[in-house]
Design a protein around this motif. Structure first.
Motif, PDB file in Angstrom:
ATOM      1  N   ALA A 182       0.847  -1.201   0.000  1.00  0.00           N
ATOM      2  CA  ALA A 182       0.000   0.000   0.000  1.00  0.00           C
ATOM      3  C   ALA A 182       0.876   1.242   0.000  1.00  0.00           C
ATOM      4  CB  ALA A 182      -0.931  -0.012   1.207  1.00  0.00           C
ATOM      5  N   ASN A 183       1.895   1.233   0.834  1.00  0.00           N
ATOM      6  CA  ASN A 183       2.796   2.389   0.912  1.00  0.00           C
ATOM      7  C   ASN A 183       3.574   2.593  -0.385  1.00  0.00           C
ATOM      8  OD1 ASN A 183       2.182   3.370   3.513  1.00  0.00           O
ATOM      9  ND2 ASN A 183       3.357   1.702   4.414  1.00  0.00           N
ATOM     10  N   LEU A 184       3.877   1.519  -1.097  1.00  0.00           N
ATOM     11  CA  LEU A 184       4.611   1.643  -2.356  1.00  0.00           C
ATOM     12  C   LEU A 184       3.766   2.259  -3.481  1.00  0.00           C
ATOM     13  CD1 LEU A 184       6.647  -1.682  -2.355  1.00  0.00           C
ATOM     14  CD2 LEU A 184       7.528   0.639  -2.042  1.00  0.00           C
ATOM     15  N   VAL A 185       2.440   2.128  -3.408  1.00  0.00           N
ATOM     16  CA  VAL A 185       1.584   2.714  -4.452  1.00  0.00           C
ATOM     17  C   VAL A 185       1.032   4.083  -4.059  1.00  0.00           C
ATOM     18  CG1 VAL A 185       0.895   0.483  -5.387  1.00  0.00           C
ATOM     19  CG2 VAL A 185      -0.590   1.605  -3.741  1.00  0.00           C
ATOM     20  N   LYS A 186       1.300   4.515  -2.836  1.00  0.00           N
ATOM     21  CA  LYS A 186       0.677   5.731  -2.306  1.00  0.00           C
ATOM     22  C   LYS A 186       0.878   6.950  -3.189  1.00  0.00           C
ATOM     23  CE  LYS A 186       0.254   8.386   1.928  1.00  0.00           C
ATOM     24  NZ  LYS A 186       0.710   8.495   3.330  1.00  0.00           N
ATOM     25  N   SER A 187       2.102   7.220  -3.637  1.00  0.00           N
ATOM     26  CA  SER A 187       2.331   8.441  -4.409  1.00  0.00           C
ATOM     27  C   SER A 187       1.762   8.340  -5.822  1.00  0.00           C
ATOM     28  CB  SER A 187       3.822   8.775  -4.458  1.00  0.00           C
ATOM     29  OG  SER A 187       4.532   7.775  -5.143  1.00  0.00           O
ATOM     30  N   ALA A 188       1.800   7.172  -6.424  1.00  0.00           N
ATOM     31  CA  ALA A 188       1.308   7.016  -7.794  1.00  0.00           C
ATOM     32  C   ALA A 188      -0.218   6.901  -7.849  1.00  0.00           C
ATOM     33  CB  ALA A 188       1.932   5.781  -8.454  1.00  0.00           C
ATOM     34  N   ARG A 189      -0.801   6.215  -6.883  1.00  0.00           N
ATOM     35  CA  ARG A 189      -2.244   5.975  -6.884  1.00  0.00           C
ATOM     36  C   ARG A 189      -2.805   6.078  -5.470  1.00  0.00           C
ATOM     37  NH1 ARG A 189      -4.961   3.881 -11.463  1.00  0.00           N
ATOM     38  NH2 ARG A 189      -6.712   4.347 -10.088  1.00  0.00           N
ATOM     39  N   PRO A 190      -3.066   7.291  -5.005  1.00  0.00           N
ATOM     40  CA  PRO A 190      -3.603   7.449  -3.650  1.00  0.00           C
ATOM     41  C   PRO A 190      -4.910   6.687  -3.427  1.00  0.00           C
ATOM     42  CG  PRO A 190      -2.984   9.576  -4.586  1.00  0.00           C
ATOM     43  CD  PRO A 190      -2.837   8.559  -5.670  1.00  0.00           C
ATOM     44  N   ASP A 191      -5.718   6.520  -4.485  1.00  0.00           N
ATOM     45  CA  ASP A 191      -6.971   5.774  -4.331  1.00  0.00           C
ATOM     46  C   ASP A 191      -6.711   4.311  -4.006  1.00  0.00           C
ATOM     47  OD1 ASP A 191      -5.934   5.597  -6.988  1.00  0.00           O
ATOM     48  OD2 ASP A 191      -7.900   5.016  -7.772  1.00  0.00           O
ATOM     49  N   TRP A 192      -5.688   3.729  -4.625  1.00  0.00           N
ATOM     50  CA  TRP A 192      -5.337   2.335  -4.320  1.00  0.00           C
ATOM     51  C   TRP A 192      -4.790   2.226  -2.900  1.00  0.00           C
ATOM     52  CZ3 TRP A 192      -2.433   0.644  -9.401  1.00  0.00           C
ATOM     53  CH2 TRP A 192      -3.352   0.595 -10.451  1.00  0.00           C
ATOM     54  N   TYR A 193      -3.994   3.206  -2.490  1.00  0.00           N
ATOM     55  CA  TYR A 193      -3.483   3.235  -1.115  1.00  0.00           C
ATOM     56  C   TYR A 193      -4.645   3.286  -0.125  1.00  0.00           C
ATOM     57  CZ  TYR A 193      -1.566   5.165   3.169  1.00  0.00           C
ATOM     58  OH  TYR A 193      -1.251   5.387   4.486  1.00  0.00           O
ATOM     59  N   GLU A 194      -5.600   4.160  -0.368  1.00  0.00           N
ATOM     60  CA  GLU A 194      -6.759   4.294   0.526  1.00  0.00           C
ATOM     61  C   GLU A 194      -7.554   2.995   0.579  1.00  0.00           C
ATOM     62  OE1 GLU A 194      -7.564   6.741   2.608  1.00  0.00           O
ATOM     63  OE2 GLU A 194      -5.739   7.783   2.008  1.00  0.00           O
TER      64      GLU A 194
END
Length: 108
Positions: A71-83
């Motif tokens: 989740a943390n690895l995708v946070k900057s590229a895709r905040p919706d996926w992180y959420e």
């Protein structure tokens, strides 16, 4: 068998395992998807899609610590996926509706 050097084949088969799991709750399928997603990440390390898929696979296999890592690895590229991932880590009822991952522009 799939071509182990084909990003699309690895990612698609891993996603198929997760979709079947969500329908049938076959507990072995998330674990079978994980190595496929790891291979997809190795083939396209800048692509956030297999990172998100790894997070989902780890979440569905009950490994919230690894799910949070991805989740943390995708946070900057895709905040919706992180959420989505962090929301599911913090509550774990029935399988939810997943955010769209149907962008196939990265598949070859």
């Amino acid at each position: 068998l799939i071509d182990p050097e084909d990003y699309g084949a690895n990612w698609t088969l891993g996603e198929a395992y997760l979709q079947i799991y969500l329908r049938n709750q076959d507990s072995q399928l998330p674990e079978r998807a994980i190595p496929l997603f790891h291979k997809a990440v190795a083939l396209e390390p800048e692509n956030p899609q297999p990172l998100f898929s790894l997070g989902r696979a780890y979440l569905l296999s009950g490994n919230n610590e690894e799910a949070l890592k991805y989740a943390n690895l995708v946070k900057s590229a895709r905040p919706d996926w992180y959420e989505f991932l962090t929301g599911m880590i913090n509550r774990k009822p029935s399988p939810p509706q997943m955010p769209a991952t149907s962008d196939t522009s990265n598949l070859r």
